[in-house]
Design a protein around this motif. Structure first.
Motif, PDB file in Angstrom:
ATOM      1  N   ALA A 109       0.832  -1.206   0.000  1.00 56.91           N
ATOM      2  CA  ALA A 109       0.000   0.000   0.000  1.00 56.91           C
ATOM      3  C   ALA A 109       0.868   1.257   0.000  1.00 56.91           C
ATOM      4  O   ALA A 109       0.579   2.219  -0.731  1.00 56.91           O
ATOM      5  CB  ALA A 109      -0.934  -0.001   1.200  1.00 56.91           C
ATOM      6  N   LEU A 110       1.919   1.251   0.798  1.00 56.51           N
ATOM      7  CA  LEU A 110       2.816   2.413   0.830  1.00 56.51           C
ATOM      8  C   LEU A 110       3.518   2.620  -0.513  1.00 56.51           C
ATOM      9  O   LEU A 110       3.663   3.755  -0.975  1.00 56.51           O
ATOM     10  CB  LEU A 110       3.848   2.255   1.947  1.00 56.51           C
ATOM     11  N   LEU A 111       3.934   1.529  -1.150  1.00 60.37           N
ATOM     12  CA  LEU A 111       4.563   1.644  -2.467  1.00 60.37           C
ATOM     13  C   LEU A 111       3.567   2.170  -3.502  1.00 60.37           C
ATOM     14  O   LEU A 111       3.934   2.979  -4.361  1.00 60.37           O
ATOM     15  CB  LEU A 111       5.128   0.297  -2.910  1.00 60.37           C
ATOM     16  N   ALA A 112       2.325   1.728  -3.412  1.00 59.80           N
ATOM     17  CA  ALA A 112       1.304   2.213  -4.346  1.00 59.80           C
ATOM     18  C   ALA A 112       1.055   3.706  -4.140  1.00 59.80           C
ATOM     19  O   ALA A 112       0.946   4.469  -5.110  1.00 59.80           O
ATOM     20  CB  ALA A 112       0.015   1.423  -4.171  1.00 59.80           C
ATOM     21  N   ILE A 113       0.978   4.137  -2.895  1.00 62.07           N
ATOM     22  CA  ILE A 113       0.767   5.555  -2.594  1.00 62.07           C
ATOM     23  C   ILE A 113       1.956   6.373  -3.102  1.00 62.07           C
ATOM     24  O   ILE A 113       1.782   7.444  -3.701  1.00 62.07           O
ATOM     25  CB  ILE A 113       0.557   5.767  -1.083  1.00 62.07           C
ATOM     26  N   LEU A 114       3.152   5.863  -2.882  1.00 63.89           N
ATOM     27  CA  LEU A 114       4.346   6.546  -3.368  1.00 63.89           C
ATOM     28  C   LEU A 114       4.345   6.658  -4.887  1.00 63.89           C
ATOM     29  O   LEU A 114       4.654   7.718  -5.448  1.00 63.89           O
ATOM     30  CB  LEU A 114       5.602   5.808  -2.889  1.00 63.89           C
ATOM     31  N   ALA A 115       3.973   5.571  -5.551  1.00 60.77           N
ATOM     32  CA  ALA A 115       3.932   5.586  -7.018  1.00 60.77           C
ATOM     33  C   ALA A 115       2.906   6.596  -7.527  1.00 60.77           C
ATOM     34  O   ALA A 115       3.172   7.341  -8.469  1.00 60.77           O
ATOM     35  CB  ALA A 115       3.604   4.190  -7.545  1.00 60.77           C
ATOM     36  N   LEU A 116       1.733   6.625  -6.914  1.00 58.29           N
ATOM     37  CA  LEU A 116       0.706   7.588  -7.331  1.00 58.29           C
ATOM     38  C   LEU A 116       1.162   9.023  -7.086  1.00 58.29           C
ATOM     39  O   LEU A 116       0.891   9.917  -7.899  1.00 58.29           O
ATOM     40  CB  LEU A 116      -0.601   7.316  -6.598  1.00 58.29           C
ATOM     41  N   THR A 117       1.869   9.246  -5.998  1.00 60.18           N
ATOM     42  CA  THR A 117       2.388  10.579  -5.707  1.00 60.18           C
ATOM     43  C   THR A 117       3.411  11.004  -6.762  1.00 60.18           C
ATOM     44  O   THR A 117       3.374  12.134  -7.258  1.00 60.18           O
ATOM     45  CB  THR A 117       3.037  10.602  -4.312  1.00 60.18           C
ATOM     46  N   VAL A 118       4.297  10.096  -7.106  1.00 61.34           N
ATOM     47  CA  VAL A 118       5.315  10.398  -8.125  1.00 61.34           C
ATOM     48  C   VAL A 118       4.652  10.694  -9.467  1.00 61.34           C
ATOM     49  O   VAL A 118       5.017  11.661 -10.147  1.00 61.34           O
ATOM     50  CB  VAL A 118       6.324   9.235  -8.246  1.00 61.34           C
ATOM     51  N   VAL A 119       3.673   9.888  -9.846  1.00 62.73           N
ATOM     52  CA  VAL A 119       2.963  10.124 -11.109  1.00 62.73           C
ATOM     53  C   VAL A 119       2.265  11.479 -11.077  1.00 62.73           C
ATOM     54  O   VAL A 119       2.284  12.224 -12.060  1.00 62.73           O
ATOM     55  CB  VAL A 119       1.963   8.982 -11.395  1.00 62.73           C
ATOM     56  N   GLY A 120       1.662  11.825  -9.954  1.00 66.04           N
ATOM     57  CA  GLY A 120       0.994  13.122  -9.823  1.00 66.04           C
ATOM     58  C   GLY A 120       1.954  14.287  -9.960  1.00 66.04           C
ATOM     59  O   GLY A 120       1.655  15.282 -10.630  1.00 66.04           O
ATOM     60  N   ILE A 121       3.119  14.160  -9.345  1.00 61.35           N
ATOM     61  CA  ILE A 121       4.118  15.229  -9.430  1.00 61.35           C
ATOM     62  C   ILE A 121       4.608  15.385 -10.867  1.00 61.35           C
ATOM     63  O   ILE A 121       4.696  16.504 -11.390  1.00 61.35           O
ATOM     64  CB  ILE A 121       5.297  14.939  -8.477  1.00 61.35           C
ATOM     65  N   ILE A 122       4.915  14.261 -11.504  1.00 64.53           N
ATOM     66  CA  ILE A 122       5.394  14.316 -12.893  1.00 64.53           C
ATOM     67  C   ILE A 122       4.318  14.893 -13.806  1.00 64.53           C
ATOM     68  O   ILE A 122       4.609  15.743 -14.658  1.00 64.53           O
ATOM     69  CB  ILE A 122       5.839  12.924 -13.366  1.00 64.53           C
ATOM     70  N   ALA A 123       3.073  14.451 -13.640  1.00 68.89           N
ATOM     71  CA  ALA A 123       1.983  14.954 -14.482  1.00 68.89           C
ATOM     72  C   ALA A 123       1.805  16.460 -14.289  1.00 68.89           C
ATOM     73  O   ALA A 123       1.599  17.194 -15.262  1.00 68.89           O
ATOM     74  CB  ALA A 123       0.691  14.218 -14.158  1.00 68.89           C
ATOM     75  N   ALA A 124       1.878  16.928 -13.045  1.00 70.21           N
ATOM     76  CA  ALA A 124       1.736  18.359 -12.779  1.00 70.21           C
ATOM     77  C   ALA A 124       2.849  19.152 -13.448  1.00 70.21           C
ATOM     78  O   ALA A 124       2.603  20.214 -14.037  1.00 70.21           O
ATOM     79  CB  ALA A 124       1.730  18.613 -11.277  1.00 70.21           C
ATOM     80  N   LYS A 125       4.067  18.641 -13.390  1.00 72.03           N
ATOM     81  CA  LYS A 125       5.186  19.349 -14.020  1.00 72.03           C
ATOM     82  C   LYS A 125       5.050  19.369 -15.541  1.00 72.03           C
ATOM     83  O   LYS A 125       5.296  20.385 -16.181  1.00 72.03           O
ATOM     84  CB  LYS A 125       6.511  18.723 -13.606  1.00 72.03           C
ATOM     85  N   VAL A 126       4.648  18.251 -16.121  1.00 71.24           N
ATOM     86  CA  VAL A 126       4.483  18.180 -17.577  1.00 71.24           C
ATOM     87  C   VAL A 126       3.361  19.111 -18.022  1.00 71.24           C
ATOM     88  O   VAL A 126       3.506  19.858 -19.003  1.00 71.24           O
ATOM     89  CB  VAL A 126       4.217  16.730 -18.032  1.00 71.24           C
ATOM     90  N   LEU A 127       2.235  19.085 -17.324  1.00 74.91           N
ATOM     91  CA  LEU A 127       1.120  19.968 -17.679  1.00 74.91           C
ATOM     92  C   LEU A 127       1.497  21.438 -17.499  1.00 74.91           C
ATOM     93  O   LEU A 127       1.102  22.286 -18.307  1.00 74.91           O
ATOM     94  CB  LEU A 127      -0.114  19.632 -16.853  1.00 74.91           C
TER      95      LEU A 127
END
Length: 65
Positions: free
Chosen positions: A37-55
């Motif tokens: 669960a912690l790894l999944a939360i971390l992965a979603l956080t990383v994807v969110g950060i990358i998506a925000a930067k790209v957008l």
């Protein structure tokens, strides 16, 4: 994307190892669920950060219109 690939590989390896050890240690299942669960939360956080930067970069492009 390298970090996400590495994170996904680590999560798969952890789950595979947990499955191997779960046969001999019933208490390890709860720890596996928490770590996964912690790894999944971390992965979603990383994807969110990358998506925000790209957008942010994409929205900052001036098309001259």
């Amino acid at each position: 994307m390298f970090h996400l690939d590495t994170l996904a590989r680590l999560a798969r390896n952890h789950v595979a190892e947990a499955r191997r050890q779960a046969r001999s240690d019933a208490g390890y299942t709860t720890e596996t669920i928490v770590v996964t669960a912690l790894l999944a939360i971390l992965a979603l956080t990383v994807v969110g950060i990358i998506a925000a930067k790209v957008l942010g970069k994409a929205n900052g492009i001036d098309l001259g219109g």
